[in-house]
Structures are given as structure tokens and as C-alpha cells.
Write an enzyme that holds these catalytic residues in place. Structure first.
Site, PDB file in Angstrom:
ATOM      1  N   GLU A 173      37.072  39.863  34.884  1.00 58.83           N
ATOM      2  CA  GLU A 173      36.669  38.307  34.418  1.00 58.83           C
ATOM      3  C   GLU A 173      35.747  38.310  33.305  1.00 58.83           C
ATOM      4  O   GLU A 173      34.976  37.583  33.210  1.00 58.83           O
ATOM      5  CB  GLU A 173      36.752  37.228  35.276  1.00 58.83           C
ATOM      6  CG  GLU A 173      37.629  37.105  36.184  1.00 58.83           C
ATOM      7  CD  GLU A 173      37.870  35.941  36.991  1.00 58.83           C
ATOM      8  OE1 GLU A 173      36.683  35.154  36.998  1.00 58.83           O
ATOM      9  OE2 GLU A 173      38.824  35.321  37.493  1.00 58.83           O
ATOM     10  N   GLU A 292      44.521  38.600  40.801  1.00 61.68           N
ATOM     11  CA  GLU A 292      43.949  37.366  41.686  1.00 61.68           C
ATOM     12  C   GLU A 292      45.093  36.221  41.509  1.00 61.68           C
ATOM     13  O   GLU A 292      45.162  35.921  40.347  1.00 61.68           O
ATOM     14  CB  GLU A 292      42.537  36.771  41.166  1.00 61.68           C
ATOM     15  CG  GLU A 292      41.624  37.892  41.580  1.00 61.68           C
ATOM     16  CD  GLU A 292      40.185  37.601  41.216  1.00 61.68           C
ATOM     17  OE1 GLU A 292      39.863  36.065  41.301  1.00 61.68           O
ATOM     18  OE2 GLU A 292      39.255  38.354  40.827  1.00 61.68           O
TER      19      GLU A 292
HETATM   20  O1  AHR Z   1      38.573  35.083  44.067  1.00 63.53           O
HETATM   21  C1  AHR Z   1      37.524  34.524  43.890  1.00 63.53           C
HETATM   22  C2  AHR Z   1      36.768  34.719  42.706  1.00 63.53           C
HETATM   23  O2  AHR Z   1      37.656  34.218  41.727  1.00 63.53           O
HETATM   24  C3  AHR Z   1      36.490  35.939  42.152  1.00 63.53           C
HETATM   25  O3  AHR Z   1      35.317  36.683  42.560  1.00 63.53           O
HETATM   26  C4  AHR Z   1      36.712  35.886  40.734  1.00 63.53           C
HETATM   27  O4  AHR Z   1      37.101  36.984  40.072  1.00 63.53           O
HETATM   28  C5  AHR Z   1      37.617  34.670  40.395  1.00 63.53           C
HETATM   29  O5  AHR Z   1      36.932  33.803  39.516  1.00 63.53           O
END
Ligand code: AHR
Length: 502
Positions: A173, A292
Site C-alpha cells: 500500500e 487483501e
Molecule cells: O489487513 C489490515 C491492514 O489493512 C493491512 O496491514 C494493510 O495493508 C491494510 O490497510
């Protein structure tokens, strides 16, 4: 009863499902590691301190790959801290989650755990506070057979054979202001390119994932992918997508429609990847790593309170969303969306796996249990393998705050090598059961072998340690097959898995 229909044809396929779309994620965050997978002294702990009750649940989910060690955590992480004798490993302040990382579990320990869980590792390198040099070093440490500084360090640390990690994330990210070492698209694209080059020169067999924008809601979304890929297109194999949904306004129909957004998101990123391909006259195709995805909102306020009272402690109980029945329905729809896009989505990680926005919960010193979202993930991971079939759904539709024409029946189907078909369907209708007709004529003689149903009369119903079976799959009403046409009943608000075979 309302009616919907589906046409399937064994020759109309979307693509092969890459089993890695059923991946998950363990970050050094909250109680994912300490108190989650690892709790020495727990009555089920093995000789390394890993909880066997948790491993048993993970194995039920059939998770082929686990992303590790972050997440936001990785952008300040020094991989060297996590190897060598545990007593010599430093305690570090983790600026991503305001806790203290003790490094008791590091690469060697996690690899042992992953082996026990039946999963490969997808390893994220730090391109936030660090750069290509350290990314190269960890690939050498993990994958080079021996005879060099870092591979010999691994051997001295007790691991003769390389870990053989095949899939690597180039940071996390990196457009987010919350990220250590946030970058512009061009800065990141160049860093990712140089890291990828050096990592692949050490081990040409690896694949790498470049960070897409951290969310569709970021102002950088779109232009980030375009500018970043302009710098590194031919050096990377996948672009990452991250997306979490919530239902803070208690609007169940609107919440269940969020996969319309997820599908648009996937198609937008595919378009940008292919636009850069065209611009560069490249023969290389970049696919997607949706590394994610989940529901995440229940724990937000609780986390703010935890930080007010208890910064810098180890293993704070962060992001401990307690999932309800409607969350399981959306997770089911998200899985359907991933399967429908199997031609371009080759990796996906349910974020995360244990305690932290997770299908599996534990109590320190206590039990481990399956949250509601465990079940659709388990069904898709176990039965949703093979070929993704093009699924022509004709369903009544509804409108909600953000979308029109949301089909009440969200469905997809897969076919295995023996020609068995599995249909996955969510009935988003709050009140009405549906009679679903499925045209299966091209498959020959199929009959309904099983109808797995997940339904609860209360959309807010949850599973707890005391009542772990409150939301549990049951045998569905099933149906009949006549002249190659199946007719099944999909109860109002339900997740359905219909297994058809010879
Ligand atoms: O999954 C939780 C968090 O969400 C992760 O660390 C991050 O990559 C995202 O913002």
C-alpha cells in the site's frame, strides 16, 4: 416463490482457477501471531509453540498460500531481526500498529507453521523504510542454495535447504499516507522495478506483485496504477488490489450489493494493466493479486479505545471484528466475484486468517472457533477448484443507495476434471425464497449430490466461544434434475453450494 435461471455450458469457460485465489494473510498485527497461531504454554501448543487447535481449523480452510509478514507492518520491518537465535532478536517499536514486536516468531518459525498448515508463503518485502538492496538480500537468504553471505547465514541458522518462496510482494500500500515510506507512483514504480530486477537476478523462478493503489477510494486510484506500471511493467507479474467493506449504516441490501463495486474494481485494474501493455507494445500480460479482501468495520472504535489506553504493548487485541451472518453472505459474494474473474485474478488473500479480521478466533489460554465467514471461504476453497464457468444468470434485480440492477441471485459455477459441477449462489433477497433453474444439458447426466446451505433468521447472528455453532451450514432443500435442467430452492438470505455429479 420468485424465479431465476442460469445457463451453464461445459465449453463456455472463464478460465482455470488458480488455487492461490484461496490464499489468506498473517500479519504481525494484534493477536494474529502472538496468541493466534503461536501461544507456547497453551494446552494444544506443539514443540515450537504453535497452537494445534488453530492449525486444525486452518487446514479445514485448505489455504494454499499465506501472505506474510504484513501489511502495513512490513514497511518498517527489518527481516534480519526475525532470524537467528530467538534470545538475540531485538524488540522493535512497530510504527504501523503502535505495538512492540518481539520477533519471537520469524521467518524460520513461520515457515514451519506454514508447512504444518499445508500452505506456501507469499513473502512481502519492505519497500517503505528500506529498498531494493534489502529486498535482494532476503531473496538470497530464503532461496539461494548456499555459498553466499545470506544463504550461508540461513544455513548457520539451522535451515540447510532453501525455503523456496515463489511469490513476493514488492512492499505494501505504498500510496497510503499511513504507510512508512509512502511514495509517489513514479518513485514507487522505479523502486519496485529495481527491486524486482535484483530479486529475480538472484532467483529467476520467483514472481513479484507490485502494489496497486491501496483502495478504490484513494484519490490516487487509477493514475497510481498507470504511472507506477509505466515504470515497471515488464519487471512485475501481478498488481495488488485491496478492498474492505463495512455496513456502518445497517443497510443490508446495500451492503450485500458491494460486490458490484468489487467487480468494477477488478475490471478497472485489468483495463489499466492492458492499457500500459498496449502503450509499451509488450507481450507480457499482468494479472491481479487481490491480496487483501474482507469485511472490516466492526472493531474500528474499539481499536481507538485500545490505543488510548495501551500503546506499545505486545499483541494488543486489534482489528478483532466479530462477524455476523450478513458478513458471511458478503464474503460468499466476494468469493463468487473472485471466481468469476478467474481469468485475471490469479492470487487473492482473505485478510486475515486468525484473530485479526479473521475467520478463526482464539482466546489466549482458551478455545479456538470458526466465525461466520469461515464457512463460505471453506466451501469455496474446497469445492471451487478447477475451471470457472461462464455463468449466465437471469435474476430479478433491485436498487440500493449506490447501485441499480443488483441481481437478487449472485451466482457462479466451477467444473472439475471429472465434469462435476459446483454452483455457488447467494440469495440477496431479504424476504423471498427463489426457485432457480439451471440449464446443464451440455454436461450429460448430472444429479444433485449435495446442497450446502448457510442461513440464519437473524442477519446479526454471530458465533462465539460459548456458542460456536450458532451460524452453521446445514443440508439445503436441494431439488431435482429433469432432462438436463436442475431446479433448486434458494431460501431468502442464504449462501448455497450445490454439488452436481454423475
Ligand atoms: O489487513 C489490515 C491492514 O489493512 C493491512 O496491514 C494493510 O495493508 C491494510 O490497510
Amino acid at each position: 416463490m420468485k424465479k431465476a435461471s442460469i445457463i451453464l455450458d461445459k465449453d463456455f469457460i472463464v478460465g482455470q482457477i488458480d488455487k492461490r485465489i484461496y490464499g489468506s494473510f498473517i500479519e504481525h498485527l494484534g493477536r494474529a501471531v502472538y496468541g493466534g497461531i503461536y501461544e507456547p504454554g497453551h494446552e494444544t501448543a506443539d514443540e515450537l509453540g504453535f497452537r494445534k487447535d488453530v492449525i486444525d481449523l486452518v487446514r479445514k480452510l485448505n489455504v494454499p498460500i499465506v501472505r506474510y509478514p504484513g501489511g502495513n507492518f512490513v514497511s518498517g520491518f527489518n527481516w534480519e531481526d526475525s532470524v537467528g537465535p530467538v534470545k538475540d532478536r531485538p524488540k522493535r517499536l512497530d510504527l504501523a500498529w503502535f505495538t512492540t514486536e518481539t520477533n519471537e516468531v520469524g521467518l524460520h518459525e513461520f515457515a514451519s507453521w506454514a508447512g504444518k498448515a499445508g500452505s506456501d508463503i507469499m513473502y512481502a518485502v519492505n519497500l517503505g523504510s528500506r529498498g531494493p538492496e534489502q529486498a535482494r538480500d532476503i531473496v538470497e537468504y530464503a532461496n539461494h542454495p548456499g555459498g553466499s553471505k545470506f544463504s550461508d547465514m540461513r544455513i548457520a541458522n539451522g535451515r540447510k535447504d532453501p525455503f523456496g518462496i515463489k511469490l513476493w510482494c514488492l512492499g505494501n500500500e505504498m500510496d497510503g499516507p499511513w504507510q512508512m515510506g509512502q511514495k509517489t507512483a513514479v518513485e514507487y514504480g522505479r523502486t519496485a522495478r529495481e527491486a524486482a530486477k535484483m530479486m529475480k537476478w538472484v532467483d529467476p523462478s520467483i514472481e513479484v506483485v507490485a502494489c496497486g493503489s491501496s483502495s478504490t477510494e484513494m484519490p490516487t486510484f487509477g493514475s497510481w496504477e498507470l504511472e507506477m506500471l509505466d515504470e515497471c511493467y515488464d519487471n512485475v507479474d501481478y498488481v495488488s488490489l485491496h478492498r474492505y467493506y463495512g455496513n456502518p449504516t445497517q443497510d443490508t441490501p446495500g451492503f450485500l450489493a458491494r460486490t458490484m463495486d468489487m467487480d468494477d474494481f477488478i475490471k478497472s485494474v485489468v483495463s489499466v494493466c492492458d492499457a500500459v501493455k498496449g502503450k509499451k507494445h509488450s507481450k507480457h500480460t499482468i494479472n491481479l493479486s487481490f491480496d487483501e479482501w474482507n469485511v472490516w468495520y466492526h472493531s474500528n472504535e474499539q481499536d481507538q479505545e485500545i490505543w488510548k489506553q495501551d500503546k506499545w504493548n505486545r499483541a494488543l487485541p486489534l482489528l478483532e471484528d466479530i462477524y455476523n451472518f450478513e458478513d458471511a453472505l458478503l464474503v460468499g459474494s466476494m468469493l463468487i466475484t473472485l471466481m468469476k474473474n478467474a481469468d485475471r485474478v490469479k492470487v487473492a488473500c482473505l485478510a486475515q486468517l486468525v484473530n485479526v479480521i479473521a475467520p478463526i478466533m482464539t482466546r489466549n489460554g482458551g478455545g479456538a472457533w470458526a466465525q461466520t465467514i469461515f464457512y463460505p471461504f471453506c466451501h469455496a476453497s474446497v469445492y471451487g477448484r478447477g475451471t470457472s464457468l461462464s455463468t449466465l444468470v437471469d435474476s430479478p434485480v433491485y436498487s440500493c443507495k449506490d447501485y441499480d440492477d443488483v441481481p437478487y441471485i449472485d451466482a457462479t459455477a466451477t467444473m472439475d476434471e471429472e465434469g462435476n459441477v459446483t454452483l455457488f449462489a447467494v440469495n440477496r433477497d431479504m424476504k423471498e425464497d427463489y426457485e432457480l433453474t439451471v440449464d446443464l444439458r451440455s454436461f450429460g447426466d448430472l444429479s444433485i449430490k449435495e446442497h450446502i446451505l448457510l442461513h440464519h433468521d437473524d442477519v446479526k447472528a454471530v458465533n462465539t466461544e460459548e456458542n460456536p455453532d450458532n451460524v452453521l451450514p446445514t443440508q439445503g432443500p436441494g431439488g431435482t434434475v429433469d432432462s438436463g435442467r436442475a431446479t433448486v430452492k434458494l431460501p431468502a438470505l442464504s449462501w448455497n453450494v450445490i454439488r452436481l455429479g454423475k
